[in-house]
Scaffold this motif. Structure first.
Motif, PDB file in Angstrom:
ATOM      1  N   GLN A 181       0.811  -1.213   0.000  1.00  0.00           N
ATOM      2  CA  GLN A 181       0.000   0.000   0.000  1.00  0.00           C
ATOM      3  C   GLN A 181       0.846   1.264   0.000  1.00  0.00           C
ATOM      4  OE1 GLN A 181      -2.600  -0.491   3.389  1.00  0.00           O
ATOM      5  NE2 GLN A 181      -4.003  -1.829   2.259  1.00  0.00           N
ATOM      6  N   ALA A 182       2.115   1.132   0.370  1.00  0.00           N
ATOM      7  CA  ALA A 182       3.003   2.299   0.359  1.00  0.00           C
ATOM      8  C   ALA A 182       3.605   2.567  -1.021  1.00  0.00           C
ATOM      9  CB  ALA A 182       4.125   2.112   1.381  1.00  0.00           C
ATOM     10  N   ILE A 183       3.472   1.621  -1.944  1.00  0.00           N
ATOM     11  CA  ILE A 183       4.006   1.825  -3.296  1.00  0.00           C
ATOM     12  C   ILE A 183       3.066   2.735  -4.079  1.00  0.00           C
ATOM     13  CG2 ILE A 183       4.658   0.687  -5.450  1.00  0.00           C
ATOM     14  CD1 ILE A 183       5.256  -1.826  -3.856  1.00  0.00           C
ATOM     15  N   PRO A 184       3.557   3.795  -4.669  1.00  0.00           N
ATOM     16  CA  PRO A 184       2.681   4.702  -5.432  1.00  0.00           C
ATOM     17  C   PRO A 184       2.006   3.992  -6.601  1.00  0.00           C
ATOM     18  CG  PRO A 184       4.838   5.702  -5.025  1.00  0.00           C
ATOM     19  CD  PRO A 184       4.957   4.270  -4.632  1.00  0.00           C
ATOM     20  N   LYS A 185       0.729   4.233  -6.772  1.00  0.00           N
ATOM     21  CA  LYS A 185      -0.012   3.600  -7.866  1.00  0.00           C
ATOM     22  C   LYS A 185       0.459   4.109  -9.230  1.00  0.00           C
ATOM     23  CE  LYS A 185      -2.483   1.384  -4.911  1.00  0.00           C
ATOM     24  NZ  LYS A 185      -2.225  -0.070  -4.694  1.00  0.00           N
ATOM     25  N   SER A 186       1.034   5.312  -9.240  1.00  0.00           N
ATOM     26  CA  SER A 186       1.496   5.864 -10.512  1.00  0.00           C
ATOM     27  C   SER A 186       2.608   5.004 -11.122  1.00  0.00           C
ATOM     28  CB  SER A 186       2.013   7.294 -10.298  1.00  0.00           C
ATOM     29  OG  SER A 186       3.055   7.331  -9.344  1.00  0.00           O
ATOM     30  N   VAL A 187       3.374   4.312 -10.282  1.00  0.00           N
ATOM     31  CA  VAL A 187       4.439   3.455 -10.801  1.00  0.00           C
ATOM     32  C   VAL A 187       3.851   2.301 -11.596  1.00  0.00           C
ATOM     33  CG1 VAL A 187       6.402   2.018 -10.154  1.00  0.00           C
ATOM     34  CG2 VAL A 187       5.926   4.100  -8.864  1.00  0.00           C
ATOM     35  N   PHE A 188       2.793   1.691 -11.042  1.00  0.00           N
ATOM     36  CA  PHE A 188       2.145   0.582 -11.755  1.00  0.00           C
ATOM     37  C   PHE A 188       1.465   1.083 -13.040  1.00  0.00           C
ATOM     38  CE2 PHE A 188       2.039  -0.650  -7.236  1.00  0.00           C
ATOM     39  CZ  PHE A 188       2.797  -1.803  -7.311  1.00  0.00           C
ATOM     40  N   GLU A 189       0.876   2.266 -12.973  1.00  0.00           N
ATOM     41  CA  GLU A 189       0.225   2.814 -14.161  1.00  0.00           C
ATOM     42  C   GLU A 189       1.242   3.085 -15.271  1.00  0.00           C
ATOM     43  OE1 GLU A 189      -1.741   6.245 -12.718  1.00  0.00           O
ATOM     44  OE2 GLU A 189      -3.262   5.133 -11.582  1.00  0.00           O
ATOM     45  N   ALA A 190       2.396   3.582 -14.898  1.00  0.00           N
ATOM     46  CA  ALA A 190       3.439   3.838 -15.899  1.00  0.00           C
ATOM     47  C   ALA A 190       3.931   2.531 -16.516  1.00  0.00           C
ATOM     48  CB  ALA A 190       4.599   4.581 -15.253  1.00  0.00           C
ATOM     49  N   ALA A 191       4.078   1.493 -15.687  1.00  0.00           N
ATOM     50  CA  ALA A 191       4.514   0.199 -16.203  1.00  0.00           C
ATOM     51  C   ALA A 191       3.460  -0.405 -17.121  1.00  0.00           C
ATOM     52  CB  ALA A 191       4.820  -0.752 -15.045  1.00  0.00           C
ATOM     53  N   ALA A 192       2.183  -0.233 -16.750  1.00  0.00           N
ATOM     54  CA  ALA A 192       1.110  -0.762 -17.600  1.00  0.00           C
ATOM     55  C   ALA A 192       1.058  -0.037 -18.940  1.00  0.00           C
ATOM     56  CB  ALA A 192      -0.221  -0.631 -16.869  1.00  0.00           C
ATOM     57  N   ILE A 193       1.288   1.269 -18.923  1.00  0.00           N
ATOM     58  CA  ILE A 193       1.301   2.040 -20.172  1.00  0.00           C
ATOM     59  C   ILE A 193       2.440   1.587 -21.073  1.00  0.00           C
ATOM     60  CG2 ILE A 193       1.658   4.346 -21.130  1.00  0.00           C
ATOM     61  CD1 ILE A 193       0.202   5.455 -18.685  1.00  0.00           C
ATOM     62  N   ASP A 194       3.571   1.209 -20.461  1.00  0.00           N
ATOM     63  CA  ASP A 194       4.716   0.728 -21.245  1.00  0.00           C
ATOM     64  C   ASP A 194       4.498  -0.679 -21.782  1.00  0.00           C
ATOM     65  OD1 ASP A 194       6.055   3.064 -20.848  1.00  0.00           O
ATOM     66  OD2 ASP A 194       7.184   2.357 -19.102  1.00  0.00           O
ATOM     67  N   GLY A 195       3.378  -1.307 -21.422  1.00  0.00           N
ATOM     68  CA  GLY A 195       3.062  -2.623 -21.974  1.00  0.00           C
ATOM     69  C   GLY A 195       3.464  -3.786 -21.096  1.00  0.00           C
ATOM     70  N   ALA A 196       3.866  -3.535 -19.853  1.00  0.00           N
ATOM     71  CA  ALA A 196       4.275  -4.620 -18.961  1.00  0.00           C
ATOM     72  C   ALA A 196       3.047  -5.379 -18.454  1.00  0.00           C
ATOM     73  CB  ALA A 196       5.065  -4.058 -17.781  1.00  0.00           C
ATOM     74  N   ARG A 197       3.075  -6.702 -18.578  1.00  0.00           N
ATOM     75  CA  ARG A 197       1.983  -7.528 -18.101  1.00  0.00           C
ATOM     76  C   ARG A 197       2.028  -7.645 -16.577  1.00  0.00           C
ATOM     77  NH1 ARG A 197      -0.678 -10.316 -22.023  1.00  0.00           N
ATOM     78  NH2 ARG A 197       0.226 -10.196 -24.128  1.00  0.00           N
ATOM     79  N   PRO A 198       0.940  -8.121 -15.939  1.00  0.00           N
ATOM     80  CA  PRO A 198       0.894  -8.172 -14.473  1.00  0.00           C
ATOM     81  C   PRO A 198       2.076  -8.916 -13.854  1.00  0.00           C
ATOM     82  CG  PRO A 198      -1.288  -8.536 -15.355  1.00  0.00           C
ATOM     83  CD  PRO A 198      -0.366  -8.494 -16.530  1.00  0.00           C
ATOM     84  N   MET A 199       2.445 -10.090 -14.415  1.00  0.00           N
ATOM     85  CA  MET A 199       3.554 -10.841 -13.838  1.00  0.00           C
ATOM     86  C   MET A 199       4.863 -10.079 -13.969  1.00  0.00           C
ATOM     87  SD  MET A 199       4.335 -13.467 -12.123  1.00  0.00           S
ATOM     88  CE  MET A 199       2.824 -14.441 -12.312  1.00  0.00           C
ATOM     89  N   ARG A 200       5.079  -9.441 -15.104  1.00  0.00           N
ATOM     90  CA  ARG A 200       6.306  -8.656 -15.295  1.00  0.00           C
ATOM     91  C   ARG A 200       6.305  -7.429 -14.383  1.00  0.00           C
ATOM     92  NH1 ARG A 200      10.470  -8.369 -18.723  1.00  0.00           N
ATOM     93  NH2 ARG A 200      11.408  -6.336 -19.150  1.00  0.00           N
ATOM     94  N   ARG A 201       5.142  -6.810 -14.185  1.00  0.00           N
ATOM     95  CA  ARG A 201       5.068  -5.671 -13.265  1.00  0.00           C
ATOM     96  C   ARG A 201       5.418  -6.097 -11.841  1.00  0.00           C
ATOM     97  NH1 ARG A 201       0.182  -4.304 -16.096  1.00  0.00           N
ATOM     98  NH2 ARG A 201      -1.065  -5.004 -14.314  1.00  0.00           N
ATOM     99  N   PHE A 202       5.006  -7.312 -11.502  1.00  0.00           N
ATOM    100  CA  PHE A 202       5.306  -7.774 -10.151  1.00  0.00           C
ATOM    101  C   PHE A 202       6.808  -7.943  -9.948  1.00  0.00           C
ATOM    102  CE2 PHE A 202       6.211 -11.298  -7.246  1.00  0.00           C
ATOM    103  CZ  PHE A 202       5.607 -10.833  -6.084  1.00  0.00           C
TER     104      PHE A 202
END
Length: 293
Positions: A181-202
């Motif tokens: 919960q301390a990880i900014p959601k914007s980081v995940f959004e940026a990774a998703a925009i770059d095309g990273a799948r859920p497993m790769r984002r993890f």
């Protein structure tokens, strides 16, 4: 501007930390000093006479093959408990961090087991997996598995690992959830925009940002496996069958309180303390290099 506490009296800061210092001195440093002194002594069976034997207690320990077996068993238990409890807790934390209906209830239920005392955990698991009374044992026998941890040392060790890991999952889950919960959601959004799948984002975003929490929990879990599993072992197997579940902390208890060999028990407690300090130092020296702050 840096805030600085100002006390009207110079003695007040010392008075505030005095209770904590007293607790540490009375319940840690004083018993540790007594154990160090006792490790150089030898008492008779009735405790009427004491003689100074220098390092004889340590020499006898290092000549005992059972002591080295207990060391290997302790490290194996610690590794198995830490890996299993951390893995399951991380999986549950990732799932509970998702926006699900009733997620607050799930999180509360997952935290509850940490409030259970280790001896109670041992009683719960021994009733579930007792060879003749356990509910789960009936299904194991129905599946053709000859389950009897009272006679099979490997099964008894597996039972201890399962119970100890289950006890620690709630603690790890709480810290993992806070870290997620301390990880900014914007980081995940940026990774998703770059095309990273859920497993790769993890593996490329979540896991590296959780590395400080993982490192902290790794240290805590190893210390837990070394010391706090005593209640579980004593309740479930008492070190048996044979010596298949005797760890270092249980051997200190069995040789000292049950066997009456206080000098050897004190020497074992000193070695155990040194092992934990060295192991923690190694983790801070090498494992912390992989941590991303």
């Amino acid at each position: 501007m840096q805030k600085q506490a100002i006390f009207q009296s110079k003695l007040l800061p010392y008075a505030l930390v005095a209770p904590q210092l007293a607790v540490v001195l009375i319940f840690f440093y004083w018993p540790a000093l007594q154990a160090a002194v006792q490790s150089f002594l030898l008492q008779d069976a009735f405790g009427l006479s004491t003689s100074f034997v220098w390092f004889d207690n340590y020499i006898e320990l290092f000549k005992d093959p059972a002591y080295f077996e207990a060391i290997v068993r302790t490290f194996f238990f610690s590794f198995a408990i830490a890996v299993s409890s951390l893995s399951v807790a991380l999986l549950l934390a990732v799932m509970a961090d998702k926006p699900l209906r009733g997620s607050t209830l799930y999180r509360t239920l997952l935290i509850w087991p940490y409030a259970v005392a280790p001896p109670v955990v041992g009683v719960l698991w021994i009733f579930m997996l007792h060879p003749s009374l356990g509910v789960i044992s009936r299904y194991l026998r129905g599946a053709g598995i000859d389950w009897n941890p009272l006679l099979d040392g490997n099964q008894a060790a597996t039972l201890i690992i399962l119970a100890a890991a289950w006890k620690q999952i709630s603690y790890n889950f709480l810290f993992f959830l806070a870290g997620l919960q301390a990880i900014p959601k914007s980081v995940f959004e940026a990774a998703a925009i770059d095309g990273a799948r859920p497993m790769r984002r993890f593996w490329t975003v979540t896991f590296p940002l959780l590395s400080p929490t993982i490192f902290f929990l790794l240290v805590v879990n190893i210390v837990y496996a070394f010391f706090d599993t005593f209640g579980i072992i004593d309740t479930m197997t008492r070190g048996g069958p044979g010596t298949s579940t005797v760890t270092l902390v249980y051997k200190v208890y069995s040789d000292g309180l049950l066997g009456g060999n206080l000098g050897s028990s004190a020497a074992q407690s000193v070695i155990l303390m040194i092992l934990v300090i060295v192991l923690t130092g190694i983790q801070f020296r090498f494992v912390e290099r992989k941590v991303t702050y």
